[in-house]
Write a protein that holds these residues in place. Structure first.
Motif, PDB file in Angstrom:
ATOM      1  N   TYR A   1       0.842  -1.182   0.000  1.00 37.81           N
ATOM      2  CA  TYR A   1       0.000   0.000   0.000  1.00 37.81           C
ATOM      3  C   TYR A   1       0.883   1.238   0.000  1.00 37.81           C
ATOM      4  CZ  TYR A   1      -3.124  -3.571   1.932  1.00 37.81           C
ATOM      5  OH  TYR A   1      -3.823  -4.720   2.159  1.00 37.81           O
ATOM      6  N   LYS A   2       0.279   2.333  -0.360  1.00 41.83           N
ATOM      7  CA  LYS A   2       1.023   3.595  -0.376  1.00 41.83           C
ATOM      8  C   LYS A   2       1.610   3.894   0.994  1.00 41.83           C
ATOM      9  CE  LYS A   2       0.488   8.516  -1.395  1.00 41.83           C
ATOM     10  NZ  LYS A   2      -0.451   9.582  -1.830  1.00 41.83           N
ATOM     11  N   ASP A   3       0.848   3.562   2.052  1.00 39.21           N
ATOM     12  CA  ASP A   3       1.281   3.911   3.399  1.00 39.21           C
ATOM     13  C   ASP A   3       2.338   2.963   3.965  1.00 39.21           C
ATOM     14  OD1 ASP A   3      -0.486   5.998   3.372  1.00 39.21           O
ATOM     15  OD2 ASP A   3      -2.097   4.888   4.365  1.00 39.21           O
ATOM     16  N   ASN A   4       2.480   1.772   3.400  1.00 31.89           N
ATOM     17  CA  ASN A   4       3.420   0.827   4.001  1.00 31.89           C
ATOM     18  C   ASN A   4       4.661   0.584   3.168  1.00 31.89           C
ATOM     19  OD1 ASN A   4       2.602  -0.843   1.933  1.00 31.89           O
ATOM     20  ND2 ASN A   4       2.199  -2.621   3.242  1.00 31.89           N
ATOM     21  N   VAL A   5       4.780   1.241   2.013  1.00 28.25           N
ATOM     22  CA  VAL A   5       5.953   1.036   1.160  1.00 28.25           C
ATOM     23  C   VAL A   5       7.235   1.391   1.909  1.00 28.25           C
ATOM     24  CG1 VAL A   5       7.163   1.951  -0.866  1.00 28.25           C
ATOM     25  CG2 VAL A   5       4.793   1.249  -1.046  1.00 28.25           C
ATOM     26  N   SER A   6       7.167   2.443   2.723  1.00 26.50           N
ATOM     27  CA  SER A   6       8.368   2.885   3.437  1.00 26.50           C
ATOM     28  C   SER A   6       8.804   1.885   4.510  1.00 26.50           C
ATOM     29  CB  SER A   6       8.132   4.250   4.081  1.00 26.50           C
ATOM     30  OG  SER A   6       7.102   4.165   5.046  1.00 26.50           O
ATOM     31  N   ARG A   7       7.939   0.934   4.875  1.00 28.41           N
ATOM     32  CA  ARG A   7       8.280  -0.046   5.903  1.00 28.41           C
ATOM     33  C   ARG A   7       8.964  -1.279   5.315  1.00 28.41           C
ATOM     34  NH1 ARG A   7       5.459   1.460  10.605  1.00 28.41           N
ATOM     35  NH2 ARG A   7       6.109  -0.486  11.595  1.00 28.41           N
ATOM     36  N   ILE A   8       9.082  -1.314   3.994  1.00 28.15           N
ATOM     37  CA  ILE A   8       9.723  -2.445   3.321  1.00 28.15           C
ATOM     38  C   ILE A   8      11.112  -2.019   2.877  1.00 28.15           C
ATOM     39  CG2 ILE A   8       9.547  -4.108   1.437  1.00 28.15           C
ATOM     40  CD1 ILE A   8       6.511  -3.510   1.428  1.00 28.15           C
ATOM     41  N   ARG A   9      12.108  -2.817   3.190  1.00 28.01           N
ATOM     42  CA  ARG A   9      13.488  -2.487   2.844  1.00 28.01           C
ATOM     43  C   ARG A   9      14.147  -3.696   2.165  1.00 28.01           C
ATOM     44  NH1 ARG A   9      11.797   1.736   4.087  1.00 28.01           N
ATOM     45  NH2 ARG A   9      12.669   3.305   5.519  1.00 28.01           N
ATOM     46  N   ILE A  10      14.944  -3.411   1.141  1.00 27.19           N
ATOM     47  CA  ILE A  10      15.757  -4.437   0.493  1.00 27.19           C
ATOM     48  C   ILE A  10      17.200  -4.171   0.882  1.00 27.19           C
ATOM     49  CG2 ILE A  10      16.472  -5.470  -1.689  1.00 27.19           C
ATOM     50  CD1 ILE A  10      13.824  -4.481  -2.866  1.00 27.19           C
ATOM     51  N   VAL A  11      17.858  -5.155   1.483  1.00 25.86           N
ATOM     52  CA  VAL A  11      19.222  -4.969   1.964  1.00 25.86           C
ATOM     53  C   VAL A  11      20.149  -5.936   1.237  1.00 25.86           C
ATOM     54  CG1 VAL A  11      18.447  -4.178   4.213  1.00 25.86           C
ATOM     55  CG2 VAL A  11      18.932  -6.598   3.881  1.00 25.86           C
ATOM     56  N   ASN A  12      21.401  -5.552   1.202  1.00 29.53           N
ATOM     57  CA  ASN A  12      22.439  -6.406   0.622  1.00 29.53           C
ATOM     58  C   ASN A  12      23.485  -6.617   1.696  1.00 29.53           C
ATOM     59  OD1 ASN A  12      24.088  -7.857  -1.039  1.00 29.53           O
ATOM     60  ND2 ASN A  12      24.789  -6.123  -2.253  1.00 29.53           N
ATOM     61  N   SER A  13      23.518  -7.805   2.250  1.00 26.69           N
ATOM     62  CA  SER A  13      24.344  -8.047   3.426  1.00 26.69           C
ATOM     63  C   SER A  13      24.952  -9.428   3.364  1.00 26.69           C
ATOM     64  CB  SER A  13      23.495  -7.910   4.691  1.00 26.69           C
ATOM     65  OG  SER A  13      24.165  -8.420   5.810  1.00 26.69           O
ATOM     66  N   GLU A  14      26.103  -9.584   4.026  1.00 25.22           N
ATOM     67  CA  GLU A  14      26.749 -10.887   4.135  1.00 25.22           C
ATOM     68  C   GLU A  14      26.448 -11.535   5.485  1.00 25.22           C
ATOM     69  OE1 GLU A  14      30.873 -10.442   3.363  1.00 25.22           O
ATOM     70  OE2 GLU A  14      30.589  -9.851   1.264  1.00 25.22           O
ATOM     71  N   LEU A  15      25.371 -11.099   6.124  1.00 24.88           N
ATOM     72  CA  LEU A  15      24.988 -11.716   7.391  1.00 24.88           C
ATOM     73  C   LEU A  15      24.666 -13.189   7.197  1.00 24.88           C
ATOM     74  CD1 LEU A  15      22.812  -9.093   9.267  1.00 24.88           C
ATOM     75  CD2 LEU A  15      24.905 -10.158  10.064  1.00 24.88           C
TER      76      LEU A  15
ATOM     77  N   SER B   1       9.935   0.344  -3.725  1.00 21.64           N
ATOM     78  CA  SER B   1       8.833   1.059  -4.370  1.00 21.64           C
ATOM     79  C   SER B   1       8.064   0.064  -5.231  1.00 21.64           C
ATOM     80  CB  SER B   1       9.350   2.215  -5.233  1.00 21.64           C
ATOM     81  OG  SER B   1      10.052   1.718  -6.357  1.00 21.64           O
ATOM     82  N   VAL B   2       6.840   0.446  -5.579  1.00 19.51           N
ATOM     83  CA  VAL B   2       6.044  -0.415  -6.443  1.00 19.51           C
ATOM     84  C   VAL B   2       6.727  -0.598  -7.791  1.00 19.51           C
ATOM     85  CG1 VAL B   2       3.833  -0.661  -7.623  1.00 19.51           C
ATOM     86  CG2 VAL B   2       3.905   0.208  -5.280  1.00 19.51           C
ATOM     87  N   ASP B   3       7.309   0.475  -8.322  1.00 21.35           N
ATOM     88  CA  ASP B   3       8.008   0.388  -9.612  1.00 21.35           C
ATOM     89  C   ASP B   3       9.192  -0.562  -9.530  1.00 21.35           C
ATOM     90  OD1 ASP B   3       6.267   2.143 -10.811  1.00 21.35           O
ATOM     91  OD2 ASP B   3       7.540   3.911 -10.503  1.00 21.35           O
ATOM     92  N   LEU B   4       9.964  -0.482  -8.427  1.00 20.74           N
ATOM     93  CA  LEU B   4      11.113  -1.377  -8.262  1.00 20.74           C
ATOM     94  C   LEU B   4      10.646  -2.826  -8.194  1.00 20.74           C
ATOM     95  CD1 LEU B   4      14.169  -1.735  -7.700  1.00 20.74           C
ATOM     96  CD2 LEU B   4      13.640  -1.529  -5.259  1.00 20.74           C
ATOM     97  N   TRP B   5       9.565  -3.076  -7.471  1.00 25.07           N
ATOM     98  CA  TRP B   5       9.020  -4.418  -7.352  1.00 25.07           C
ATOM     99  C   TRP B   5       8.570  -4.957  -8.710  1.00 25.07           C
ATOM    100  CZ3 TRP B   5       9.048  -8.646  -4.790  1.00 25.07           C
ATOM    101  CH2 TRP B   5       8.008  -9.573  -4.844  1.00 25.07           C
ATOM    102  N   ASN B   6       7.862  -4.135  -9.465  1.00 29.22           N
ATOM    103  CA  ASN B   6       7.390  -4.558 -10.789  1.00 29.22           C
ATOM    104  C   ASN B   6       8.554  -4.806 -11.736  1.00 29.22           C
ATOM    105  OD1 ASN B   6       4.678  -4.518 -10.086  1.00 29.22           O
ATOM    106  ND2 ASN B   6       4.430  -2.366 -10.649  1.00 29.22           N
ATOM    107  N   ASN B   7       9.593  -3.979 -11.649  1.00 27.76           N
ATOM    108  CA  ASN B   7      10.777  -4.178 -12.498  1.00 27.76           C
ATOM    109  C   ASN B   7      11.483  -5.482 -12.150  1.00 27.76           C
ATOM    110  OD1 ASN B   7      10.422  -1.800 -13.928  1.00 27.76           O
ATOM    111  ND2 ASN B   7      11.743  -0.598 -12.571  1.00 27.76           N
ATOM    112  N   PHE B   8      11.550  -5.785 -10.850  1.00 29.51           N
ATOM    113  CA  PHE B   8      12.166  -7.042 -10.425  1.00 29.51           C
ATOM    114  C   PHE B   8      11.402  -8.231 -10.997  1.00 29.51           C
ATOM    115  CE2 PHE B   8      12.070 -10.567  -7.335  1.00 29.51           C
ATOM    116  CZ  PHE B   8      13.402 -10.956  -7.380  1.00 29.51           C
ATOM    117  N   LEU B   9      10.071  -8.177 -10.903  1.00 31.03           N
ATOM    118  CA  LEU B   9       9.259  -9.270 -11.421  1.00 31.03           C
ATOM    119  C   LEU B   9       9.405  -9.399 -12.932  1.00 31.03           C
ATOM    120  CD1 LEU B   9       5.939  -8.915  -9.367  1.00 31.03           C
ATOM    121  CD2 LEU B   9       7.848 -10.482  -8.965  1.00 31.03           C
TER     122      LEU B   9
END
Length: 469
Positions: free
Chosen positions: A384-398, A449-457
C-alpha cells in the motif's frame, strides 16, 4: 597428539620428501624415522629450537591464502593465518605441545604442564594454544561424548581479536560433542555495543558445526571460561595493562567442584531444535502468539521464508496440521500488521533460481518455474502507499537466518539441510542492532517502491523464460 604422528601428517600435507625434511633439521633420515615411529624424542632442552626449525620449514612449504584449510583434519578448531609468521608460530605451538605430551608419556604420565594450572599471556599465545588444546581433545579418538560448557565472550571488544578469528571447521556436526553456552543478557547487551551483530553472526557460524545448547543465566557468571568436563578448564581475564591472560587448569578435584557449582546455577533454555519446537507448538498452538505479545514489529529475512504460501501448497508435506495452521497465521500477521519488513537481495535471487520457500517447523515448498512469478505477485495485495516505506531491500553478508522481533524479544530461525534451530532472546538488542546497521548504511540498501518491485518481477520473468524446462 603425539609428535611422530603430527610430523608425519605435516610431511604428507606439505608433500615433501622425508629426507629433505631430515636434512633441513640437521638430522639423518634414520634419526627422523625413529622420531616418526616414536622410538626417540629430541632432548627436552632442544624442544624450543626443534619446534621453531620444523615450523619454519613447514610454513615455507605450506603458507598461502586460506591455507588453514589444509590443516583441518589435524586442527578442527583453527584460524585463518594472516602471514607466514603467524602460521609458523601456530605450528611451533602445536609441535611444542606434542613434545610435552610425549615427554609426559615417557615420564610415566607425570605431566610437563602442571597438573594444577598454567597461564598464557597475550592474544597470539592464547589464540594458538586455544586452537591446539581444543583440537587435540576433539581429535583424540575417544568415543565418550565431550561435554563443553562455555561463557566465552563472543563479542566483548577485550577478547574480540581472539575469538572472532577462530573457525570451527568440521565438515559435519559431530554427534559426540555437547556444547552448552551461557548468556547473561544484560552483559550481552552492554558488550555488543561496539560489535553490533557479532553475537548473531557468531551463533549462526558456530551452529553450522556444533549443536549449541544456549542457556540464559540471570546472575553474574564471573570470568569467561571454557570447561571440557573432566578434562580441562580455561579461564580468561584481562590484566591491568589490557593484556588478556588464559589460565589452563587440569586439577581433577577443582574441575569437579567447578562443574558442580555451574550446574547448580539457575538457567533458562533459549535454544530449541526443530523436534522440541514442534512438540511445544503442537502442545500449545497459542505459544507463538503469546511469545510475540500478539504483534510483530520487524522481520529480517536472510533466507527465503514462504510468507506468501497457501495452505493447499503444503498438503504434500508430512507435518502436524495444527503447526501448519499456526505458522500460516503467523505469516498472515507479518504481512498485515505494521511490520518493518527487511529482505536480503540474496534471498530474493536464491528463490528465483531454486524456487524454495522455507516454512519453519513444517518443511520446504518447491515452487515450479512457471508458478514463481504468480507466487511473488501475491505480495501485490499487501503493498500500500502507506506501508511502502516499511519495506526495505538490503544487501548483506549476514548469516543465512530469519529474525522475527516483537517488543522485548527476538526469535531467530536457523536451518541447514539436516536440522532446524529456534533461538528465543528476551531482549530488544538484536532488533535494535539490525536496525542500526541498516540506518548507518552498513548494509547496502535500496528503497522499496512499487516500480522497483514490478521491475524485479519483469526481469525475473525474462530470466525464467530463458531457462530450459
Amino acid at each position: 597428539m603425539r609428535l611422530g604422528l603430527l610430523l608425519e601428517a605435516l610431511i604428507d600435507i606439505a608433500q615433501t620428501a622425508k629426507t629433505d625434511f631430515a636434512i633441513s633439521m640437521n638430522m639423518t633420515p634414520s634419526g627422523l624415522s625413529k622420531i616418526l615411529k616414536g622410538g626417540r624424542l629430541p632432548f627436552i632442552k632442544e624442544k624450543r629450537a626443534f619446534s621453531r626449525r620444523a615450523s619454519a620449514y613447514f610454513a615455507d612449504s605450506l603458507y598461502s591464502y586460506h591455507c588453514y584449510f589444509k590443516f583441518l583434519p589435524l586442527f578442527p578448531v583453527i584460524y585463518d593465518f594472516s602471514s607466514k609468521y603467524e602460521l609458523e608460530m601456530f605450528l611451533s605451538c602445536a609441535l611444542e605441545y606434542a613434545l610435552d605430551k610425549d615427554f609426559e608419556y615417557e615420564n610415566d604420565g607425570r605431566p610437563v604442564l602442571s597438573d594444577r594450572e598454567a597461564s598464557f599471556l597475550g592474544k597470539k599465545n592464547i589464540l594458538n594454544l586455544f586452537c591446539v588444546l581444543v583440537s587435540d581433545h576433539i581429535t583424540s579418538g575417544n568415543e565418550i561424548p565431550l561435554e563443553f560448557y562455555s561463557a566465552l565472550p563472543l563479542c566483548d571488544h577485550l577478547y574480540y581479536d581472539i575469538f572472532h578469528r577462530i573457525k570451527i571447521a568440521n565438515t559435519r556436526k559431530p554427534e559426540n560433542i555437547l556444547f552448552n553456552h551461557f548468556f547473561n543478557i544484560s552483559c550481552l547487551e552492554s558488550s555488543s555495543t561496539d560489535y553490533n551483530l557479532g553475537t548473531l553472526a557468531a551463533i549462526a557460524r558456530a551452529e553450522k558445526y556444533l549443536d549449541l545448547n544456549l542457556l540464559e543465566i540471570t546472575e553474574e557468571i564471573g570470568n569467561p571460561f571454557l570447561l571440557l568436563r573432566g578434562q580441562f578448564l580455561m579461564v580468561f581475564s584481562i590484566q591491568l595493562d589490557g593484556t588478556p591472560l588464559m589460565t589452563f587448569i587440569k586439577q581433577k578435584s577443582y574441575l569437579t567442584t567447578f562443574y558442580n557449582s555451574l550446574i547448580r546455577k539457575k538457567t533458562r533454555k533459549i535454544s530449541y531444535d526443530g523436534k522440541d519446537a514442534r512438540a511445544a507448538l503442537a502442545n500449545d498452538p497459542s505459544l507463538l502468539f503469546r511469545l510475540t505479545n500478539g504483534s510483530i514489529d520487524a522481520v529480517y529475512n536472510f533466507i527465503s521464508i514462504g510468507y506468501l504460501i497457501h495452505e493447499e501448497e503444503m498438503k504434500d508435506i508430512h507435518s502436524d496440521e495444527v503447526i501448519k495452521k499456526t505458522i500460516l497465521e503467523l505469516f498472515h500477521r507479518v504481512l498485515t500488521d505494521d511490520t518493518d519488513f527487511y529482505v536480503n537481495i540474496d534471498a530474493m535471487i536464491g528463490f528465483q533460481s531454486s524456487g524454495h520457500a522455507i516454512i519453519p517447523l513444517v518443511g520446504t515448498v518447491n515452487i515450479p518455474l512457471e508458478e514463481r512469478i504468480p507466487y511473488l505477485k501475491r505480495f501485490d495485495s499487501y503493498i500500500y502507499k502507506d506501508n511502502v516505506s516499511r519495506i526495505r531491500i538490503v544487501n548483506s553478508e549476514l548469516p543465512k537466518v530469519a529474525v522475527l522481533c516483537s517488543k522485548g524479544m527476538s526469535l531467530i530461525y536457523l536451518t541447514d539441510n539436516d536440522s532446524e534451530k529456534i533461538l528465543y532472546f528476551r531482549t530488544d538488542m538484536i532488533n535494535n542492532n539490525l536496525k542500526k546497521e541498516i540506518a548507518d548504511n552498513n548494509m547496502k540498501l535500496m528503497d522499496f517502491s512499487v516500480d522497483l518491485w514490478n521491475n524485479f518481477l519483469e526481469e525475473m520473468s525474462k530470466d525464467l523464460r530463458n531457462v530450459d524446462y
